[in-house]
Design a protein around this motif. Structure first.
Motif, PDB file in Angstrom:
ATOM      1  N   UNK A  31       9.134  -8.846  14.483  1.00 14.16           N
ATOM      2  CA  UNK A  31       8.741  -7.843  13.496  1.00 14.16           C
ATOM      3  C   UNK A  31       9.401  -8.127  12.151  1.00 14.16           C
ATOM      4  N   UNK A  32       8.616  -8.022  11.093  1.00 11.38           N
ATOM      5  CA  UNK A  32       9.159  -8.254   9.751  1.00 11.38           C
ATOM      6  C   UNK A  32       9.948  -7.048   9.280  1.00 11.38           C
ATOM      7  N   UNK A  33      11.055  -7.308   8.630  1.00  5.19           N
ATOM      8  CA  UNK A  33      11.871  -6.239   8.075  1.00  5.19           C
ATOM      9  C   UNK A  33      11.672  -6.092   6.581  1.00  5.19           C
ATOM     10  N   UNK A  34      11.305  -7.190   5.915  1.00  8.38           N
ATOM     11  CA  UNK A  34      11.156  -7.191   4.457  1.00  8.38           C
ATOM     12  C   UNK A  34       9.940  -8.025   4.076  1.00  8.38           C
ATOM     13  N   UNK A  35       9.138  -7.489   3.157  1.00  8.58           N
ATOM     14  CA  UNK A  35       8.014  -8.229   2.589  1.00  8.58           C
ATOM     15  C   UNK A  35       8.191  -8.231   1.081  1.00  8.58           C
ATOM     16  N   UNK A  36       8.364  -9.405   0.502  1.00 10.45           N
ATOM     17  CA  UNK A  36       8.448  -9.541  -0.951  1.00 10.45           C
ATOM     18  C   UNK A  36       7.033  -9.780  -1.452  1.00 10.45           C
ATOM     19  N   UNK A  37       6.572  -8.939  -2.372  1.00  9.89           N
ATOM     20  CA  UNK A  37       5.173  -9.030  -2.791  1.00  9.89           C
ATOM     21  C   UNK A  37       5.009  -8.751  -4.276  1.00  9.89           C
ATOM     22  N   UNK A  38       3.954  -9.328  -4.814  1.00 10.01           N
ATOM     23  CA  UNK A  38       3.539  -9.008  -6.181  1.00 10.01           C
ATOM     24  C   UNK A  38       2.457  -7.938  -6.055  1.00 10.01           C
ATOM     25  N   UNK A  39       1.668  -7.751  -7.112  1.00 10.11           N
ATOM     26  CA  UNK A  39       0.604  -6.762  -7.029  1.00 10.11           C
ATOM     27  C   UNK A  39      -0.467  -7.149  -6.013  1.00 10.11           C
ATOM     28  N   UNK A  58       6.930  -0.717 -14.629  1.00  8.29           N
ATOM     29  CA  UNK A  58       5.723   0.086 -14.512  1.00  8.29           C
ATOM     30  C   UNK A  58       4.493  -0.818 -14.612  1.00  8.29           C
ATOM     31  N   UNK A  59       3.586  -0.790 -13.623  1.00  7.70           N
ATOM     32  CA  UNK A  59       2.367  -1.590 -13.726  1.00  7.70           C
ATOM     33  C   UNK A  59       1.574  -1.224 -14.985  1.00  7.70           C
ATOM     34  N   UNK A  60       0.704  -2.121 -15.423  1.00 10.83           N
ATOM     35  CA  UNK A  60      -0.032  -1.931 -16.671  1.00 10.83           C
ATOM     36  C   UNK A  60      -0.919  -0.699 -16.672  1.00 10.83           C
ATOM     37  N   UNK A  61      -1.553  -0.385 -15.543  1.00  8.65           N
ATOM     38  CA  UNK A  61      -2.446   0.774 -15.509  1.00  8.65           C
ATOM     39  C   UNK A  61      -1.993   1.762 -14.446  1.00  8.65           C
ATOM     40  N   UNK A  62      -2.368   3.004 -14.651  1.00  9.13           N
ATOM     41  CA  UNK A  62      -2.049   4.040 -13.668  1.00  9.13           C
ATOM     42  C   UNK A  62      -2.787   3.765 -12.364  1.00  9.13           C
ATOM     43  N   UNK A  63      -4.027   3.287 -12.456  1.00  6.41           N
ATOM     44  CA  UNK A  63      -4.791   2.972 -11.249  1.00  6.41           C
ATOM     45  C   UNK A  63      -4.072   1.918 -10.417  1.00  6.41           C
ATOM     46  N   UNK A  64      -3.522   0.909 -11.059  1.00  4.47           N
ATOM     47  CA  UNK A  64      -2.785  -0.141 -10.351  1.00  4.47           C
ATOM     48  C   UNK A  64      -1.517   0.425  -9.706  1.00  4.47           C
ATOM     49  N   UNK A  65      -0.849   1.328 -10.410  1.00  2.00           N
ATOM     50  CA  UNK A  65       0.356   1.972  -9.881  1.00  2.00           C
ATOM     51  C   UNK A  65       0.022   2.776  -8.624  1.00  2.00           C
ATOM     52  N   UNK A  66      -1.049   3.566  -8.690  1.00  2.00           N
ATOM     53  CA  UNK A  66      -1.466   4.373  -7.534  1.00  2.00           C
ATOM     54  C   UNK A  66      -1.850   3.464  -6.375  1.00  2.00           C
TER      55      UNK A  66
END
Length: 122
Positions: A31-39, A58-66
């Motif tokens: 089982x993975x404990x950590x996942x390093x990820x971009x958007x 903060x991501x560029x857009x609110x939609x991307x953040x959500x």
């Protein structure tokens, strides 16, 4: 603790394998404990066991953040920690208006442009 990465540095043929790894649950030793990820994690990742996310900037857009932050806490409560960069005015603004921004989060979603002469694909 097992870790993996979901970024553009990972070969595209490797991504499905890594997504399947996320489905492995504890106490399984794989089982993975950590996942390093971009958007990259904001689309197509539907793993209900993710419980903690650290968002750097903060991501560029609110939609991307959500979209990105909705990957956490699907089955059980989760925690999202946003790490702002004080040198970036946009991050600083989100920090200073954190409560108000999140209270009206869905009102902040940006509209997408439509092209009047765009033809649908056959």
């Amino acid at each position: 603790m097992e870790t993996t990465e979901l970024t553009s540095r990972v070969d595209a043929s490797e991504i499905p394998y890594r997504l399947r790894q996320l489905d492995v649950r504890y106490p399984d030793p794989g089982a993975l404990g950590v996942v390093l990820a971009t958007n990259m994690i904001s689309v197509g990742v539907d793993v209900d066991r993710l419980g903690l996310m650290a968002v750097t900037g903060q991501p560029q857009t609110t939609a991307e953040y959500i979209q990105a932050t909705s990957r956490v806490g699907r089955r059980y409560p989760g925690l999202i920690v946003v790490l702002y960069n004080a040198a970036r005015s946009r991050d600083r603004s989100h920090y200073e208006n954190f409560r108000a921004y999140h209270a009206a989060l869905y009102r902040q979603v940006e509209f997408h442009q439509c092209h009047a002469f765009l033809r649908p694909r056959p």
